[in-house]
Motif scaffolding. Structure first.
Motif, PDB file in Angstrom:
ATOM      1  N   VAL A   6       1.830  -6.296   0.676  1.00  0.00           N
ATOM      2  CA  VAL A   6       1.596  -5.795   2.030  1.00  0.00           C
ATOM      3  C   VAL A   6       0.129  -5.441   2.193  1.00  0.00           C
ATOM      4  N   LEU A   7      -0.495  -6.081   3.181  1.00  0.00           N
ATOM      5  CA  LEU A   7      -1.891  -5.788   3.518  1.00  0.00           C
ATOM      6  C   LEU A   7      -1.912  -4.810   4.696  1.00  0.00           C
ATOM      7  N   ILE A   8      -2.688  -3.728   4.546  1.00  0.00           N
ATOM      8  CA  ILE A   8      -2.825  -2.763   5.644  1.00  0.00           C
ATOM      9  C   ILE A   8      -4.302  -2.648   6.005  1.00  0.00           C
ATOM     10  N   THR A   9      -4.660  -3.046   7.250  1.00  0.00           N
ATOM     11  CA  THR A   9      -6.028  -2.797   7.719  1.00  0.00           C
ATOM     12  C   THR A   9      -6.042  -1.438   8.416  1.00  0.00           C
ATOM     13  N   GLY A  10      -7.167  -0.744   8.311  1.00  0.00           N
ATOM     14  CA  GLY A  10      -7.216   0.641   8.815  1.00  0.00           C
ATOM     15  C   GLY A  10      -6.443   1.573   7.886  1.00  0.00           C
ATOM     16  N   ALA A  11      -6.383   1.205   6.591  1.00  0.00           N
ATOM     17  CA  ALA A  11      -5.575   1.974   5.640  1.00  0.00           C
ATOM     18  C   ALA A  11      -6.171   3.353   5.355  1.00  0.00           C
ATOM     19  N   GLY A  12      -7.437   3.557   5.753  1.00  0.00           N
ATOM     20  CA  GLY A  12      -8.045   4.875   5.584  1.00  0.00           C
ATOM     21  C   GLY A  12      -7.748   5.802   6.750  1.00  0.00           C
ATOM     22  N   GLY A  13      -7.126   5.273   7.783  1.00  0.00           N
ATOM     23  CA  GLY A  13      -6.848   6.082   8.972  1.00  0.00           C
ATOM     24  C   GLY A  13      -5.553   6.868   8.830  1.00  0.00           C
ATOM     25  N   PHE A  14      -5.222   7.586   9.890  1.00  0.00           N
ATOM     26  CA  PHE A  14      -4.046   8.460   9.858  1.00  0.00           C
ATOM     27  C   PHE A  14      -2.767   7.631   9.699  1.00  0.00           C
ATOM     28  N   LEU A  15      -2.563   6.667  10.592  1.00  0.00           N
ATOM     29  CA  LEU A  15      -1.356   5.834  10.542  1.00  0.00           C
ATOM     30  C   LEU A  15      -1.312   4.985   9.278  1.00  0.00           C
ATOM     31  N   GLY A  16      -2.439   4.349   8.948  1.00  0.00           N
ATOM     32  CA  GLY A  16      -2.489   3.472   7.784  1.00  0.00           C
ATOM     33  C   GLY A  16      -2.188   4.224   6.500  1.00  0.00           C
ATOM     34  N   GLY A  17      -2.741   5.433   6.382  1.00  0.00           N
ATOM     35  CA  GLY A  17      -2.493   6.252   5.206  1.00  0.00           C
ATOM     36  C   GLY A  17      -1.029   6.677   5.111  1.00  0.00           C
ATOM     37  N   GLN A  18      -0.476   7.103   6.236  1.00  0.00           N
ATOM     38  CA  GLN A  18       0.952   7.487   6.276  1.00  0.00           C
ATOM     39  C   GLN A  18       1.831   6.307   5.859  1.00  0.00           C
ATOM     40  N   LEU A  19       1.502   5.134   6.391  1.00  0.00           N
ATOM     41  CA  LEU A  19       2.302   3.942   6.090  1.00  0.00           C
ATOM     42  C   LEU A  19       2.225   3.593   4.608  1.00  0.00           C
ATOM     43  N   ALA A  20       1.011   3.627   4.036  1.00  0.00           N
ATOM     44  CA  ALA A  20       0.857   3.295   2.613  1.00  0.00           C
ATOM     45  C   ALA A  20       1.691   4.250   1.762  1.00  0.00           C
ATOM     46  N   ARG A  21       1.627   5.552   2.058  1.00  0.00           N
ATOM     47  CA  ARG A  21       2.414   6.531   1.291  1.00  0.00           C
ATOM     48  C   ARG A  21       3.912   6.288   1.469  1.00  0.00           C
ATOM     49  N   ALA A  22       4.317   5.948   2.700  1.00  0.00           N
ATOM     50  CA  ALA A  22       5.748   5.710   2.943  1.00  0.00           C
ATOM     51  C   ALA A  22       6.231   4.490   2.165  1.00  0.00           C
ATOM     52  N   LEU A  23       5.438   3.406   2.161  1.00  0.00           N
ATOM     53  CA  LEU A  23       5.837   2.205   1.422  1.00  0.00           C
ATOM     54  C   LEU A  23       5.884   2.472  -0.080  1.00  0.00           C
TER      55      LEU A  23
END
Lengths: 265, 265
Positions: A6-23
């Motif tokens: 899974v590639l996440i752009t904007g992974a340093g942002g609020f949503l991107g960070g939340q998503l990475a932790r959730a995954l």
């Protein structure tokens, strides 16, 4: 073991960070997920997950192509979450267009070509916004409500939607678009997002927290925020399995406080 | 004497050529109009009007800027009529996007900056298309009908509309958008436009003309054309002073035959 990449752009942002932790922590995804995390500054990876973290300028096609050529191979899913926030792109029009439209097109093309090379159609998940709406609106916005944005941010999100729809129609990617209602401004350095919620703050954090807020009228913020619809028909989202937060803002702010104390945000 | 300076992109095309001749011969505009005519091949200028004719690649910002720096000075009005036709942009996706979106943005930016330099807001008149519509449609398309294009051509026109709306909202240009229903294919070399009308041909030109036509089913043309709406609410256009052609296609084909015999098309 087959892995989801899974590639996440904007992974340093609020949503991107939340998503990475959730995954990384969800029992459905965590055992088999590998993350490619990208932002303009190198993002942090969550614990207990295989991840590569990349600092990249996504307006550069070569750097965008590089995201699809890491040691994890071609990602099967892209979450395209990077962008300049609402007030930011209103004040810096050309930079907003470059980041909020042109770099989304660059990532979309990189996903299309990587998918074609590997013989797959990559899932492309994009967060749009209620800011696509504006002008005279019906009492409740529905799937058939016409989008006439009144801000550079909404305009950019709408253009992105149209590109993703077309790329999906042609089979270049497998696109999914979510129009997020609004993101509560998160802690840390000030962002240029034109949204804020204080109504639940006193209940969760007490009068001291509210006393630290001051109110300032701003003509541009007032105009931009006033153009957004207040009510939506969310029955289609519910039919897809999305769940509505119940109880208004208080439980959301409460959960956020817990995450903050646990060092998760 | 004050002159109107009118820039027409796509001036070598069917619409652009008709417009140039109309501006050069109309008694309201002709005495004071100067034309800047641009296309990928140098277009012809009509008789009895001051004109410059320019061969330009409008995907190049420097060439686009040059259109606003001719001996006639900064144009007060731009008719942005250039583009790759419907079937053409369906078959050549990336080239279609480059011409139908990126070069429109380039001309729009050139108009914005020329206007800012000269302290004016340039009128920017754009021909969009019914191809912005598609998918499930109401029996009559109205101003409130949501646009969900089912072709690369319609997608591009819709993106252009959104940019022109935003540039107008911000005061960069004074934009006007016309969604043309469909353009009858004109004579000359084959074009890749997905529209054609033969119903009136026999009445005007006789059985010999119709005998020269053959019919061929084409899946892509069928899909693209079938996505377009058949009926529109045109009351807003009429309220602005536009006039509907009465009597169906026969008078249109008749007028075209007269123009053809007079060497005007």
């Amino acid at each position: 073991m087959a892995h989801n990449v899974v590639l996440i752009t904007g992974a340093g942002g609020f949503l991107g960070g939340q998503l990475a932790r959730a995954l990384a922590s969800d029992t459905h995804t965590a055992p088999a997920v590998r993350l490619i995390l990208v932002d303009v500054v190198e993002p942090k990876a969550p614990q207990n997950v295989e991840a590569v973290t990349i600092k990249a300028d996504l307006t550069d096609p070569t750097q965008a192509d590089g995201l699809f050529d890491t040691k994890f191979g071609v990602p099967d899913t892209v979450y395209c979450l990077h962008g300049i926030m609402s007030r930011g792109s209103e004040d810096n029009f050309d930079f907003g267009v470059k980041v909020n439209i042109d770099s989304v097109r660059t990532v979309l093309d990189a996903a299309r070509h990587a998918g074609q090379r590997s013989g797959t159609v990559i899932k492309f998940i994009f967060t749009s916004s209620l800011a696509v709406y504006g002008g005279p609106l019906p009492p409740v916005a529905t799937q058939d409500t016409i989008a006439t944005p009144q801000s550079a941010y909404g305009m950019a999100k709408l253009v992105d939607e149209i590109f993703i729809n077309e790329y999906t129609r042609r089979g270049f990617v497998d696109g999914r678009i979510l129009r997020l209602p609004t993101i509560v401004v998160r802690p840390g350095a000030p962002s240029a997002a034109a949204s804020s919620f204080v109504s639940a703050l006193e209940a969760v954090a007490g009068a001291d927290a509210v006393a630290r807020i001051w109110f300032e009228d701003d003509e541009t913020n007032r105009r931009v925020v006033s153009s957004w619809p207040a009510r939506f028909d969310n029955s289609y989202a519910l039919s897809l399995g999305f769940v509505a937060d119940e109880g208004g803002m208080v439980p959301i702010v409460k959960r956020f406080k817990e995450q903050l104390l646990a060092g998760e945000v």
